[in-house]
Design a protein around this motif. Structure first.
Motif, PDB file in Angstrom:
ATOM      1  N   MET A   1       0.802  -1.206   0.000  1.00  0.00           N
ATOM      2  CA  MET A   1       0.000   0.000   0.000  1.00  0.00           C
ATOM      3  C   MET A   1       0.842   1.265   0.000  1.00  0.00           C
ATOM      4  O   MET A   1       0.321   2.337  -0.165  1.00  0.00           O
ATOM      5  CB  MET A   1      -0.895   0.032   1.232  1.00  0.00           C
ATOM      6  N   ASP A   2       2.140   1.144   0.216  1.00  0.00           N
ATOM      7  CA  ASP A   2       2.987   2.330   0.236  1.00  0.00           C
ATOM      8  C   ASP A   2       3.091   2.988  -1.137  1.00  0.00           C
ATOM      9  O   ASP A   2       3.401   4.168  -1.238  1.00  0.00           O
ATOM     10  CB  ASP A   2       4.394   1.978   0.726  1.00  0.00           C
ATOM     11  N   ASN A   3       2.847   2.265  -2.198  1.00  0.00           N
ATOM     12  CA  ASN A   3       2.947   2.807  -3.552  1.00  0.00           C
ATOM     13  C   ASN A   3       1.615   3.308  -4.078  1.00  0.00           C
ATOM     14  O   ASN A   3       1.438   3.478  -5.271  1.00  0.00           O
ATOM     15  CB  ASN A   3       3.517   1.751  -4.499  1.00  0.00           C
ATOM     16  N   PHE A   4       0.675   3.509  -3.182  1.00  0.00           N
ATOM     17  CA  PHE A   4      -0.651   3.976  -3.593  1.00  0.00           C
ATOM     18  C   PHE A   4      -0.614   5.407  -4.129  1.00  0.00           C
ATOM     19  O   PHE A   4      -1.421   5.780  -4.955  1.00  0.00           O
ATOM     20  CB  PHE A   4      -1.625   3.874  -2.412  1.00  0.00           C
ATOM     21  N   ARG A   5       0.325   6.195  -3.679  1.00  0.00           N
ATOM     22  CA  ARG A   5       0.452   7.589  -4.100  1.00  0.00           C
ATOM     23  C   ARG A   5       1.766   7.808  -4.843  1.00  0.00           C
ATOM     24  O   ARG A   5       2.735   7.111  -4.618  1.00  0.00           O
ATOM     25  CB  ARG A   5       0.451   8.505  -2.880  1.00  0.00           C
ATOM     26  N   THR A   6       1.738   8.802  -5.683  1.00  0.00           N
ATOM     27  CA  THR A   6       2.967   9.227  -6.352  1.00  0.00           C
ATOM     28  C   THR A   6       3.453  10.482  -5.648  1.00  0.00           C
ATOM     29  O   THR A   6       2.804  11.523  -5.716  1.00  0.00           O
ATOM     30  CB  THR A   6       2.697   9.541  -7.840  1.00  0.00           C
ATOM     31  N   PRO A   7       4.561  10.397  -4.943  1.00  0.00           N
ATOM     32  CA  PRO A   7       5.057  11.599  -4.250  1.00  0.00           C
ATOM     33  C   PRO A   7       5.559  12.632  -5.256  1.00  0.00           C
ATOM     34  O   PRO A   7       6.262  12.303  -6.206  1.00  0.00           O
ATOM     35  CB  PRO A   7       6.191  11.076  -3.378  1.00  0.00           C
ATOM     36  N   ILE A   8       5.149  13.854  -5.036  1.00  0.00           N
ATOM     37  CA  ILE A   8       5.541  14.960  -5.910  1.00  0.00           C
ATOM     38  C   ILE A   8       6.144  16.045  -5.038  1.00  0.00           C
ATOM     39  O   ILE A   8       5.535  16.472  -4.064  1.00  0.00           O
ATOM     40  CB  ILE A   8       4.341  15.525  -6.682  1.00  0.00           C
TER      41      ILE A   8
END
Length: 87
Positions: A1-8
């Protein structure tokens, strides 16, 4: 679940709003709400001279008229016994 978002990473904007800034808000009721908040804080702000606008074409036309310094006059036309205002 850590890759659910794309950090920008967004760098801080160089220009900051100060009390010397002149602010102009145009568009929907969101712009009116932001205007109310900054006005309460005594910023130099103007908002929606044409009322609430929801689509980009209306906002574009309003901005063009503001830049052109278009002047309006009221025209009164009487229909039967009731006067109606036409802009």
């Amino acid at each position: 679940m850590d890759n659910f978002r794309t950090p920008i990473k967004i760098p801080p904007f160089e220009k900051k709003i100060t009390y010397a800034s002149k602010l102009f808000f145009i568009g929907s009721c969101f712009s009116e709400n932001i205007y109310k908040k900054v006005s309460e804080l005594r910023f130099n702000a103007q908002c929606n001279p044409y009322g609430v606008l929801f689509n980009p074409i209306s906002i574009k036309k309003a901005l063009q008229e503001i830049i052109a310094k278009k002047q309006y006059t009221k025209k009164i036309k009487e229909v039967t016994r009731w006067p109606f205002l036409f802009w």
